[in-house]
Design a protein around this motif. Structure first.
Motif, PDB file in Angstrom:
ATOM      1  N   ARG A  20     171.926 -16.868   5.793  1.00 25.07           N
ATOM      2  CA  ARG A  20     172.846 -16.164   6.696  1.00 25.07           C
ATOM      3  C   ARG A  20     172.146 -15.072   7.491  1.00 25.07           C
ATOM      4  NH1 ARG A  20     176.822 -14.578   2.525  1.00 25.07           N
ATOM      5  NH2 ARG A  20     176.997 -16.537   1.449  1.00 25.07           N
ATOM      6  N   SER A  21     171.104 -14.466   6.914  1.00 30.91           N
ATOM      7  CA  SER A  21     170.452 -13.353   7.599  1.00 30.91           C
ATOM      8  C   SER A  21     169.188 -13.777   8.342  1.00 30.91           C
ATOM      9  CB  SER A  21     170.110 -12.258   6.586  1.00 30.91           C
ATOM     10  OG  SER A  21     169.211 -12.753   5.624  1.00 30.91           O
ATOM     11  N   MET A  22     168.845 -15.075   8.334  1.00 29.45           N
ATOM     12  CA  MET A  22     167.636 -15.555   9.001  1.00 29.45           C
ATOM     13  C   MET A  22     167.980 -16.247  10.308  1.00 29.45           C
ATOM     14  SD  MET A  22     164.995 -17.170   6.288  1.00 29.45           S
ATOM     15  CE  MET A  22     166.092 -18.099   5.258  1.00 29.45           C
ATOM     16  N   PRO A  23     167.036 -16.241  11.254  1.00 29.42           N
ATOM     17  CA  PRO A  23     167.227 -17.061  12.442  1.00 29.42           C
ATOM     18  C   PRO A  23     167.259 -18.545  12.054  1.00 29.42           C
ATOM     19  CG  PRO A  23     165.464 -15.483  12.786  1.00 29.42           C
ATOM     20  CD  PRO A  23     165.847 -15.409  11.340  1.00 29.42           C
ATOM     21  N   LYS A  24     167.863 -19.356  12.911  1.00 27.27           N
ATOM     22  CA  LYS A  24     168.049 -20.772  12.581  1.00 27.27           C
ATOM     23  C   LYS A  24     166.733 -21.516  12.416  1.00 27.27           C
ATOM     24  CE  LYS A  24     172.604 -21.554  14.436  1.00 27.27           C
ATOM     25  NZ  LYS A  24     173.428 -22.329  15.338  1.00 27.27           N
ATOM     26  N   PHE A  25     165.719 -21.189  13.220  1.00 24.91           N
ATOM     27  CA  PHE A  25     164.475 -21.946  13.119  1.00 24.91           C
ATOM     28  C   PHE A  25     163.746 -21.666  11.805  1.00 24.91           C
ATOM     29  CE2 PHE A  25     163.013 -18.029  15.016  1.00 24.91           C
ATOM     30  CZ  PHE A  25     161.762 -17.810  14.458  1.00 24.91           C
ATOM     31  N   ILE A  26     163.888 -20.467  11.256  1.00 21.21           N
ATOM     32  CA  ILE A  26     163.268 -20.176   9.958  1.00 21.21           C
ATOM     33  C   ILE A  26     164.025 -20.911   8.853  1.00 21.21           C
ATOM     34  CG2 ILE A  26     162.768 -18.361   8.274  1.00 21.21           C
ATOM     35  CD1 ILE A  26     162.293 -16.480  10.603  1.00 21.21           C
ATOM     36  N   GLY A  27     165.339 -20.940   8.941  1.00 18.60           N
ATOM     37  CA  GLY A  27     166.137 -21.696   7.980  1.00 18.60           C
ATOM     38  C   GLY A  27     165.813 -23.177   8.033  1.00 18.60           C
TER      39      GLY A  27
END
Length: 63
Positions: A20-27
């Motif tokens: 939830r707290s990460m940007p989408k590309f890192i997830g």
């Protein structure tokens, strides 16, 4: 089998909180690593080799 299910449930809850707290590309990157353990193993081996070579160069004594 029950202990494994409890561990997986805890891991999913922790990763959900992190996602939830990460940007989408890192997830997406971490999700790819979890789906393909070979890539995870290769990347960890690369990080360890890089750290080992840095440690060797840093502690190499010149005579």
């Amino acid at each position: 089998m029950d202990k494994l299910r409890i561990f997986v449930n805890i891991q999913e809850r922790l990763m959900d909180a992190c996602y939830r707290s990460m940007p989408k590309f890192i997830g997406a990157f971490f999700d790819t690593l979890y789906q393909h353990p070979t890539i995870l193993f290769i990347s960890m081996a690369g990080v360890m080799a890089l750290a080992g070579s840095w440690w060797y160069k840093a502690n190499k004594k010149t005579e």
